[in-house]
Design an enzyme around this catalytic site. Structure first.
Site, PDB file in Angstrom:
ATOM      1  N   GLU A   1       0.949  -1.311   0.066  1.00 44.86           N
ATOM      2  CA  GLU A   1      -0.050   0.025   0.112  1.00 44.86           C
ATOM      3  C   GLU A   1       0.830   1.385  -0.007  1.00 44.86           C
ATOM      4  O   GLU A   1       0.763   1.988   0.985  1.00 44.86           O
ATOM      5  CB  GLU A   1      -0.933   0.146   1.220  1.00 44.86           C
ATOM      6  CG  GLU A   1      -1.875  -1.088   1.301  1.00 44.86           C
ATOM      7  CD  GLU A   1      -2.761  -1.057   2.650  1.00 44.86           C
ATOM      8  OE1 GLU A   1      -4.070  -1.188   2.423  1.00 44.86           O
ATOM      9  OE2 GLU A   1      -2.358  -0.760   3.542  1.00 44.86           O
TER      10      GLU A   1
HETATM   11  C1  TNX Z   1      -4.510  -3.777   4.737  1.00 43.65           C
HETATM   12  S1  TNX Z   1      -2.631  -6.171   4.781  1.00 43.65           S
HETATM   13  C2  TNX Z   1      -3.316  -3.615   5.286  1.00 43.65           C
HETATM   14  C3  TNX Z   1      -2.896  -3.156   6.727  1.00 43.65           C
HETATM   15  C4  TNX Z   1      -4.371  -2.986   7.512  1.00 43.65           C
HETATM   16  C5  TNX Z   1      -5.298  -3.951   7.026  1.00 43.65           C
HETATM   17  C6  TNX Z   1      -6.710  -3.923   8.074  1.00 43.65           C
HETATM   18  C7  TNX Z   1      -1.752  -5.177   4.207  1.00 43.65           C
HETATM   19  C8  TNX Z   1      -0.666  -5.862   3.711  1.00 43.65           C
HETATM   20  N1  TNX Z   1      -2.105  -3.967   4.816  1.00 43.65           N
HETATM   21  O1  TNX Z   1      -2.420  -1.853   6.705  1.00 43.65           O
HETATM   22  O2  TNX Z   1      -4.227  -2.952   8.810  1.00 43.65           O
HETATM   23  O3  TNX Z   1      -5.812  -4.011   5.613  1.00 43.65           O
HETATM   24  O4  TNX Z   1      -7.506  -5.071   7.511  1.00 43.65           O
END
Ligand code: TNX
Length: 514
Positions: free
Chosen positions: A325
């Site tokens: 992300e």
């Molecule tokens: C996605 S899973 C994210 C996290 C969040 C999560 C909440 C991932 C690699 N990144 O930063 O905490 O969703 O469900």
């Protein structure tokens, strides 16, 4: 109830029974042998001649009120733990008369347990295998709390399907104290999980003290989401957690999440921001807004320092570099930063793990790619697997145990949907990413993100019962898995969680025995 079951009930008085032994995850082979259980007496001998079997023996002795001994008379009523030579092709001693000819399955973590009226034989190739056997024995003890004094006569021959059976815990959004993590680690061992992935850093906080960068925890670990209390792990805390996990057959994989999710680092070290000034503390739950900058001279040194430090503190073979992300970063810069982090991990002698986004960058063979976002196009992950990467499966709509059980559930998020017990159970790893070569599939990992989870009770309520489901997906052979069968066996675990004082979610999909 059949005649055999009726006779067994009469032997154990008022103790409540489920239909057949409720072992979760379901073993490869489990055979019920006779109506004659092994009856435990106080101080029963737990014989472990090999010092390497000692830890499992101590755990078993604590469970059954027994005493560990190095030897015992061959015909004494006892638990006998044996470690077979893992390398050699030494014949595993066959179980006694009346038992079918069940060999110890192949693999490091395999074990065999033979309970007969005169004793219990436990065989494995490694201490981890013996540990799994003890976990199975704990579940075989009759009575919902394991306090009853008999073990049904059975022969269990068992081994895991996947080498990596993990749980990831986000200790950044909400800090999780060492004692609470110990409870989680115990729960992992209860489900034969073997990898604890600690998400140690994020926008909100940096939770591990690293010698080269003392400002990280000094400036960026004091709070949690929403201004809740914070905290961090000292080197001693971390060493303690690693040892506590290792004693239960669990390896710790630390994650320092880069090049996004880095506001805590930018808050501690202003030189990591283009402005040269520390960013503000961030205690909200947005994602994707923070980033490292490849062109800044401080960035490379930071990546090398933190990954070298965390690798040096970690005896296990893996370090996780995050990689998820990062919004608004050019693909070249992303690839450069992921490449630098991965190189630092490899230079420290460790293997690299990264979230699925790293599959868009050039990867060294063997890199572990952790799949999570089921909305993403799977083509790059399948291609990475075909090119030599290994895939770890954490599909959000199955294994994200921070998802709400149902709309309106007070805890959790819902971006990946609502995840009831059956959702966590009823999926098949081998067909999740069509076209992925079978040998690229390393395992399965549940994830517990803590944006909304503040207490140990919150954590265990989200873990239980879904952790049992994911554990069975990761451990049990595909042809041994069946939802109806699982929901019958898992029903017996609720009473054990009650007895242990754990909070859990009584899913309406199960007729719980409480
Ligand atoms: C996605 S899973 C994210 C996290 C969040 C999560 C909440 C991932 C690699 N990144 O930063 O905490 O969703 O469900």
């Amino acid at each position: 109830m059949g005649a055999a079951a009726a006779r067994q009930r009469s032997l154990v008085g008022s103790v409540r029974h489920v239909t057949g032994p409720a072992v979760v995850p379901r073993p490869l082979r489990l055979q019920q042998l006779s109506d004659q259980p092994f009856v435990l007496v106080p101080g029963v001998a737990v014989v472990a001649s090999d010092p390497a079997a000692r830890q499992a023996a101590e755990r078993l002795a604590a469970l059954v009120g027994g005493s560990v001994q190095a030897t015992a008379a061959p015909d004494a009523a006892a638990f006998r733990l044996r470690l077979l030579d893992p390398a050699g092709d030494e014949e595993c001693p066959r179980p006694g008369p009346g038992a079918a000819d069940e060999a110890l399955p192949s693999g490091d973590e395999a074990y065999r347990v033979h309970v007969h009226p005169d004793g219990v034989e436990v065989d494995a190739r490694t201490p981890a295998g013996l540990g799994h056997a003890v976990t199975t024995l704990a579940q075989l003890l009759t009575g919902p709390t394991g306090r009853a004094r008999t073990l049904p006569a059975v022969l269990v021959a068992d081994a895991p399907r996947f080498a990596w059976r993990g749980l990831s815990i986000d200790v950044a959004r909400h800090f999780v104290r060492v004692g609470d993590l110990e409870v989680v680690i115990d729960l992992m061992a209860d489900h034969k999980l073997n990898v604890l992935h600690l998400h140690l850093t994020d926008d909100q906080a940096w939770r591990i003290d690293l010698p080269s960068r003392p400002e990280l925890v000094r400036r960026s670990s004091g709070a949690s989401v929403g201004g809740d209390p914070g905290g961090h792990y000292t080197a001693e805390d971390y060493a303690h957690l690693v040892a506590y996990a290792a004693a239960r057959g669990i390896v710790v994989v630390p994650e320092l999440d880069v090049p996004g999710h880095v506001n805590a680092a930018l808050h501690a070290y202003g030189e990591l921001s283009p402005s040269g000034r520390p960013t503000d503390e961030y205690l909200g739950i947005e994602v994707g807004f923070s980033r490292l900058t490849a062109a800044l001279p401080a960035t490379d040194a930071f990546l090398h320092d933190v990954f070298r430090d965390v690798a040096a503190m970690t005896p296990g073979p893996y370090v996780h570099i995050g990689g998820d992300e990062v919004q608004g970063m050019a693909p070249d810069e992303y690839a450069a930063l992921v490449g630098t982090a991965a190189a630092a991990v490899r230079a420290a002698g460790k293997q690299v793990v990264g979230w699925q986004e790293v599959a868009t960058t050039p990867l060294e063979p063997g890199t572990v790619v952790q799949y999570w976002d089921v909305h993403a196009d799977p083509t790059p992950f399948v291609a990475a697997g075909a090119a030599g990467a290994r895939l770890l499966l954490s599909p959000g709509d199955r294994t994200y145990l921070d998802m709400k059980y149902h709309p309106g559930y007070p805890l959790g998020l819902e971006w990946a949907g609502h995840v009831e017990l059956r959702d966590s159970y009823d999926w098949e790893p081998a067909t999740l990413l069509p076209g992925l070569p079978a040998e690229a599939l390393l395992g399965v990992e549940a994830a517990l993100w803590t944006e909304t989870l503040r207490t140990l009770a919150d954590l265990t309520t989200m873990l239980l019962p879904r952790l049992a489901a994911v554990a069975e997906v990761a451990w049990s052979a595909a042809d041994r898995r069946d939802w109806e069968d699982f929901r019958t066996r898992v029903a017996a675990l609720g009473a054990r969680w009650d007895a242990a004082g754990l909070s859990w979610y009584p899913s309406p999909q199960v007729d719980w025995q409480r």
